[in-house]
Design an enzyme around this catalytic site. Structure first.
Site, short mmCIF file in Angstrom:
data_model
loop_
_atom_site.label_atom_id
_atom_site.label_comp_id
_atom_site.label_asym_id
_atom_site.label_seq_id
_atom_site.Cartn_x
_atom_site.Cartn_y
_atom_site.Cartn_z
N THR A 16 0.93 -0.97 0.14
CA THR A 16 0.13 0.21 0.20
C THR A 16 1.16 1.05 -0.15
O THR A 16 0.32 2.06 -0.22
CB THR A 16 -1.09 -0.64 0.78
OG1 THR A 16 -0.25 -0.07 2.47
CG2 THR A 16 -2.05 -1.02 1.07
N ARG A 17 2.00 1.37 0.96
CA ARG A 17 2.92 2.56 0.54
C ARG A 17 3.69 2.58 -1.00
O ARG A 17 4.00 3.86 -1.00
CB ARG A 17 4.30 2.14 1.02
CG ARG A 17 3.81 2.60 2.75
CD ARG A 17 5.16 1.31 4.05
NE ARG A 17 5.90 2.68 2.95
CZ ARG A 17 7.62 2.09 3.57
NH1 ARG A 17 7.26 1.04 4.15
NH2 ARG A 17 8.12 3.05 3.06
N MET A 18 2.87 1.84 -1.36
CA MET A 18 2.94 2.14 -3.68
C MET A 18 2.75 3.75 -4.26
O MET A 18 2.76 4.37 -4.58
CB MET A 18 3.48 1.35 -4.45
CG MET A 18 4.47 0.22 -3.98
SD MET A 18 6.39 0.59 -3.76
CE MET A 18 6.27 0.84 -5.96
N ASN A 236 9.13 -0.62 -0.78
CA ASN A 236 8.19 -0.70 -0.08
C ASN A 236 7.38 0.37 -0.47
O ASN A 236 6.44 1.09 -0.04
CB ASN A 236 7.54 -1.17 1.66
CG ASN A 236 8.37 -2.48 1.62
OD1 ASN A 236 7.48 -3.77 0.53
ND2 ASN A 236 9.07 -2.26 2.00
#
Length: 332
Positions: A16-18, A236
């Protein structure tokens, strides 16, 4: 070193950090997806089987795996979270696709794109040569934040691995990290996976908890330390992807310069892992070579050029050009 029975590549992470609609492991790095780099490194071991475990955005990730390595077995992780469960699903898919295997199992990750086949080979050779129950790959980094920590006993032996969110302040001071990559025989791996618990901060079944289980039963656990910590870097976020891309760029460019290719400014040249270059060719600044591009000998390519899946003959000059699936004849 014998052929591993299987390599299991975990590509089920959400990432999700992308901040992207694209699955994390499908993000490109030097012209190839992160999962593509991981599969190439794993395939270099010449395993009897290669299994890729997918979960989030399954269809997109599976399509990329099949594009890069059509022989890979695709395994689906269910809704039970954790790397331990992912490996279990990979083994179940392997047993369903072929006869139940026995021998050495290697576990690696789709978001660790800088890992080399040479390092994996060293890990397997060390494991098989010493007869350990499990052998893990470790490294030391300046900032270990986010990584599981290796905890050793008074004799220096690995005693357990503690994830960042479960570590106390003393453990967080350790700078030896767990890369997540390990080697283990098939039968005990299956046995210990069923013994994993999810009583941790994330409620997940950690594969790394197997180390503590082995130690508690007096089984030998070993570690192979990778000197170049960059190989163990996980990606990440977008910023971490940029760092990994720069490292890959330096690695690839250094290789080609050692093979007789000239680059006036290597920092402004990007070359994919499947590109080939002939001796005495010169690559000028702001040039990108991707896909299965092949450049002959005594060529000049660039500046301001991007070639994808393009063939360039010997002694050609390609200046300020964008080409896809093209062919440039010799002496053109």
């Amino acid at each position: 070193m014998s052929r591993p029975a299987a390599v299991i590549v975990l590509a089920a992470g959400q990432g999700t950090r992308m901040k992207s609609a694209l699955p994390k492991v499908v993000h490109p790095l030097s012209g190839l997806s992160m999962i593509g780099h991981a599969l190439r490194a794993a395939h270099g071991l010449d395993p009897q089987h290669l299994v890729a475990v997918v979960r989030h955005q399954r269809d997109v990730v599976a399509a990329e795996i099949e594009r890069v390595l059509p022989s890979a077995i695709i395994a689906d992780q269910d809704e039970i979270p954790g790397t331990g469960r992912a490996v279990q699903c990979g083994l179940e898919a392997l047993d369903a696709a072929v006869e139940p295997v026995s021998g050495t199992i290697v576990v690696t990750y789709g978001d660790v794109p800088l890992l080399s086949t040479d390092t994996l080979s060293e890990l397997v050779a060390t494991h098989e040569g010493a007869g350990h129950a499990v052998t893990v790959l470790t490294s030391r980094v300046e900032d270990p934040t986010g990584y599981g920590r290796i905890v050793r006993d008074l004799l220096g032996h690995v005693s357990r691995i503690v994830e960042q969110k479960d570590a106390d302040p003393e453990t967080l001071r350790f700078d030896e990290i767990n890369t997540g990559i390990l080697v283990c025989p098939t039968r005990p791996l299956k046995q210990w996976l069923t013994a994993l618990k999810n009583d941790n901060a994330q409620g997940e079944y950690y594969l790394t908890d197997m180390v503590g289980l082995y130690v508690s039963q007096g089984e030998p656990v070993a570690a192979v330390h990778v000197d170049d910590y960059k190989e163990a870097l996980g990606v990440n976020s977008r910023s971490e992807l940029a760092v990994a891309t720069r490292i890959m760029q330096e690695r690839i460019n250094e290789h080609w310069m050692s093979q007789g290719v000239t680059m006036l400014d290597p920092t402004s040249v990007w070359i994919g892992p499947e590109v080939t270059l002939g001796m005495d060719t010169e690559i000028l600044p702001q040039t990108m070579l991707y896909g299965k591009t092949s450049i002959g000998e005594n060529c000049v390519v660039g500046p301001n050029t991007r070639l994808t899946d393009t063939i360039v003959g010997n002694d050609a000059v390609v200046d300020e050009t964008v080409a896809i699936n093209a062919q440039v004849d010799a002496f053109a």
